[in-house]
Design a protein around this motif. Structure first.
Motif, PDB file in Angstrom:
ATOM      1  N   MET A 115       0.839  -1.186   0.000  1.00 31.50           N
ATOM      2  CA  MET A 115       0.000   0.000   0.000  1.00 31.50           C
ATOM      3  C   MET A 115       0.878   1.241   0.000  1.00 31.50           C
ATOM      4  N   ASN A 116       0.555   2.191  -0.860  1.00 36.12           N
ATOM      5  CA  ASN A 116       1.328   3.430  -0.869  1.00 36.12           C
ATOM      6  C   ASN A 116       0.650   4.475   0.020  1.00 36.12           C
ATOM      7  N   ASN A 117       1.320   5.587   0.212  1.00 44.09           N
ATOM      8  CA  ASN A 117       0.833   6.598   1.146  1.00 44.09           C
ATOM      9  C   ASN A 117      -0.504   7.207   0.697  1.00 44.09           C
ATOM     10  N   ASP A 118      -0.672   7.405  -0.616  1.00 42.51           N
ATOM     11  CA  ASP A 118      -1.929   7.974  -1.108  1.00 42.51           C
ATOM     12  C   ASP A 118      -3.106   7.038  -0.819  1.00 42.51           C
ATOM     13  N   GLN A 119      -2.889   5.740  -1.045  1.00 34.71           N
ATOM     14  CA  GLN A 119      -3.935   4.768  -0.741  1.00 34.71           C
ATOM     15  C   GLN A 119      -4.247   4.765   0.751  1.00 34.71           C
ATOM     16  N   PHE A 120      -3.204   4.836   1.558  1.00 30.82           N
ATOM     17  CA  PHE A 120      -3.382   4.861   3.006  1.00 30.82           C
ATOM     18  C   PHE A 120      -4.234   6.052   3.438  1.00 30.82           C
ATOM     19  N   GLU A 121      -3.895   7.224   2.953  1.00 27.26           N
ATOM     20  CA  GLU A 121      -4.631   8.432   3.335  1.00 27.26           C
ATOM     21  C   GLU A 121      -6.091   8.332   2.928  1.00 27.26           C
ATOM     22  N   ARG A 122      -6.356   7.785   1.740  1.00 25.64           N
ATOM     23  CA  ARG A 122      -7.737   7.663   1.260  1.00 25.64           C
ATOM     24  C   ARG A 122      -8.527   6.676   2.124  1.00 25.64           C
ATOM     25  N   ILE A 123      -7.921   5.529   2.424  1.00 24.15           N
ATOM     26  CA  ILE A 123      -8.606   4.515   3.232  1.00 24.15           C
ATOM     27  C   ILE A 123      -8.886   5.035   4.634  1.00 24.15           C
ATOM     28  N   ILE A 124      -7.905   5.670   5.244  1.00 26.18           N
ATOM     29  CA  ILE A 124      -8.074   6.189   6.604  1.00 26.18           C
ATOM     30  C   ILE A 124      -9.148   7.270   6.641  1.00 26.18           C
ATOM     31  N   ASP A 125      -9.166   8.122   5.624  1.00 20.54           N
ATOM     32  CA  ASP A 125     -10.158   9.189   5.575  1.00 20.54           C
ATOM     33  C   ASP A 125     -11.572   8.622   5.473  1.00 20.54           C
ATOM     34  N   MET A 126     -11.747   7.579   4.664  1.00 19.60           N
ATOM     35  CA  MET A 126     -13.071   6.974   4.513  1.00 19.60           C
ATOM     36  C   MET A 126     -13.459   6.171   5.753  1.00 19.60           C
ATOM     37  N   ALA A 127     -12.467   5.597   6.439  1.00 19.29           N
ATOM     38  CA  ALA A 127     -12.751   4.785   7.619  1.00 19.29           C
ATOM     39  C   ALA A 127     -13.290   5.622   8.778  1.00 19.29           C
ATOM     40  N   LYS A 128     -12.970   6.904   8.787  1.00 21.68           N
ATOM     41  CA  LYS A 128     -13.402   7.778   9.881  1.00 21.68           C
ATOM     42  C   LYS A 128     -14.922   7.836  10.006  1.00 21.68           C
ATOM     43  N   ASP A 129     -15.619   7.614   8.907  1.00 22.52           N
ATOM     44  CA  ASP A 129     -17.079   7.720   8.913  1.00 22.52           C
ATOM     45  C   ASP A 129     -17.781   6.398   9.221  1.00 22.52           C
ATOM     46  N   LYS A 182     -18.891   3.042  11.424  1.00 22.31           N
ATOM     47  CA  LYS A 182     -19.284   2.764  12.812  1.00 22.31           C
ATOM     48  C   LYS A 182     -18.271   1.875  13.507  1.00 22.31           C
ATOM     49  N   TYR A 183     -17.739   0.903  12.781  1.00 19.18           N
ATOM     50  CA  TYR A 183     -16.771  -0.035  13.337  1.00 19.18           C
ATOM     51  C   TYR A 183     -15.477   0.052  12.530  1.00 19.18           C
ATOM     52  N   SER A 184     -14.344   0.026  13.232  1.00 24.95           N
ATOM     53  CA  SER A 184     -13.082   0.139  12.502  1.00 24.95           C
ATOM     54  C   SER A 184     -11.907  -0.269  13.383  1.00 24.95           C
ATOM     55  N   SER A 185     -10.924  -0.896  12.755  1.00 21.51           N
ATOM     56  CA  SER A 185      -9.647  -1.171  13.430  1.00 21.51           C
ATOM     57  C   SER A 185      -8.548  -0.272  12.870  1.00 21.51           C
ATOM     58  N   LEU A 186      -8.962   0.774  12.159  1.00 22.42           N
ATOM     59  CA  LEU A 186      -8.001   1.666  11.497  1.00 22.42           C
ATOM     60  C   LEU A 186      -7.853   3.002  12.222  1.00 22.42           C
ATOM     61  N   ASN A 187      -8.411   3.094  13.413  1.00 20.30           N
ATOM     62  CA  ASN A 187      -8.363   4.369  14.130  1.00 20.30           C
ATOM     63  C   ASN A 187      -7.029   4.644  14.796  1.00 20.30           C
ATOM     64  N   TYR A 188      -6.242   3.584  15.020  1.00 17.67           N
ATOM     65  CA  TYR A 188      -5.005   3.758  15.786  1.00 17.67           C
ATOM     66  C   TYR A 188      -3.780   3.274  15.019  1.00 17.67           C
ATOM     67  N   VAL A 189      -3.794   3.462  13.710  1.00 16.79           N
ATOM     68  CA  VAL A 189      -2.666   3.012  12.893  1.00 16.79           C
ATOM     69  C   VAL A 189      -2.089   4.193  12.120  1.00 16.79           C
ATOM     70  N   ASP A 190      -0.819   4.051  11.757  1.00 19.47           N
ATOM     71  CA  ASP A 190      -0.203   5.024  10.860  1.00 19.47           C
ATOM     72  C   ASP A 190       0.307   4.286   9.632  1.00 19.47           C
TER      73      ASP A 190
END
Length: 256
Positions: free
Chosen positions: A1-15, A17-25
């Motif tokens: 995964m590249n940084n652009d993909q990471f930023e997009r996934i994390i941004d969408m995950a914020k919305d 209800k359930y997620s394991s992506l809240n505490y990752v970099d």
């Protein structure tokens, strides 16, 4: 995964209800692959970890499990709601471990931190290999603990502290500590003692030194997380005033 993909996934995950992506970099997910990238659910798989680790973000856990089955995704999944355990078990997952948060609400209440001269030895970057060896020797002694790598310790020591106990120059115990929340909270990240030297009070002394360090640095509270079945560790932490936070759990499940 590249940084652009990471930023997009994390941004969408914020919305979601359930997620394991809240505490990752990004470093946590740099080896992960995107398996499912739908509007309803995001599923990532990191095969570089042992075991494989599944990351997810979704609003509907039942649908998420159906997608996991459809894509034959196998691995460990974290940050599952406690009440969702039966649903996951119906879909072939087993409990891997359940971490519960513990809080020490007032470091000042530990008068011994002020009145006693507590010895503190700190690890350096040069100790990272020895720390990793000791950490790996403790693998499996508590549910969900696999030991840390030399690279992990190098990264940790770049910004945080590791207290150590040495016997004849050998590191036989360590306590990873950090201070966060604007200096208010001391985090006991990890405490481990070599199997050969357990039962000698080394863990207790390391914990006391960690709490003393936090107190000296001005921290007001202490925080840690421990597996609910690690009775010995829980007993030790309670002796120092840590209390369980109700309904504060990290559930980890695994399918094979």
């Amino acid at each position: 995964m590249n940084n652009d993909q990471f930023e997009r996934i994390i941004d969408m995950a914020k919305d979601k209800k359930y997620s394991s992506l809240n505490y990752v970099d990004f470093e946590d997910l740099s080896d992960a692959m995107i398996v499912v990238d739908e509007a309803e659910v995001k599923l990532l798989l990191d095969r570089s970890k042992e075991p494989n680790e599944i990351y997810y973000a979704a609003d509907d856990l039942k649908y998420t499990l159906d997608v996991i089955k459809e894509h034959s995704i196998i691995g460990l999944i974290k940050f599952i709601p406690l009440e969702a355990i039966p649903l996951f078990e119906q879909h072939g997952f087993d409990i891997h471990c359940i971490f519960q948060d513990y809080i020490l609400r007032d470091l000042d209440q530990l008068t011994g931190l002020k009145s006693q001269a507590i010895e503190m030895q700190f690890a350096s970057i040069e100790d990272a290999k020895a720390l990793a060896k000791l950490s790996q020797a403790c693998k499996g002694m508590s549910r969900g603990f696999y030991g840390e790598t030399e690279e992990w310790f190098i990264e940790w020591l770049a910004e945080n502290k590791v207290l150590v106990h040495r016997i004849d120059g050998e590191i036989v115990g360590f306590c990873c500590i950090s201070i966060y929340s604007d200096g208010e909270v001391l985090w006991i990240r990890e405490l481990a003692v070599s199997p050969k030297f357990q039962g000698r009070g080394i863990g207790r002394n390391l914990l006391k030194a960690g709490l003393s360090y936090g107190h000296i640095q001005g921290a007001k509270k202490g925080f840690l997380a421990v597996d609910t079945e690690n009775a010995n560790a829980i007993h030790l932490y309670k002796q120092f005033g840590f209390v369980a936070k109700e309904n504060e759990f990290e559930v980890q499940l695994i399918n094979k």
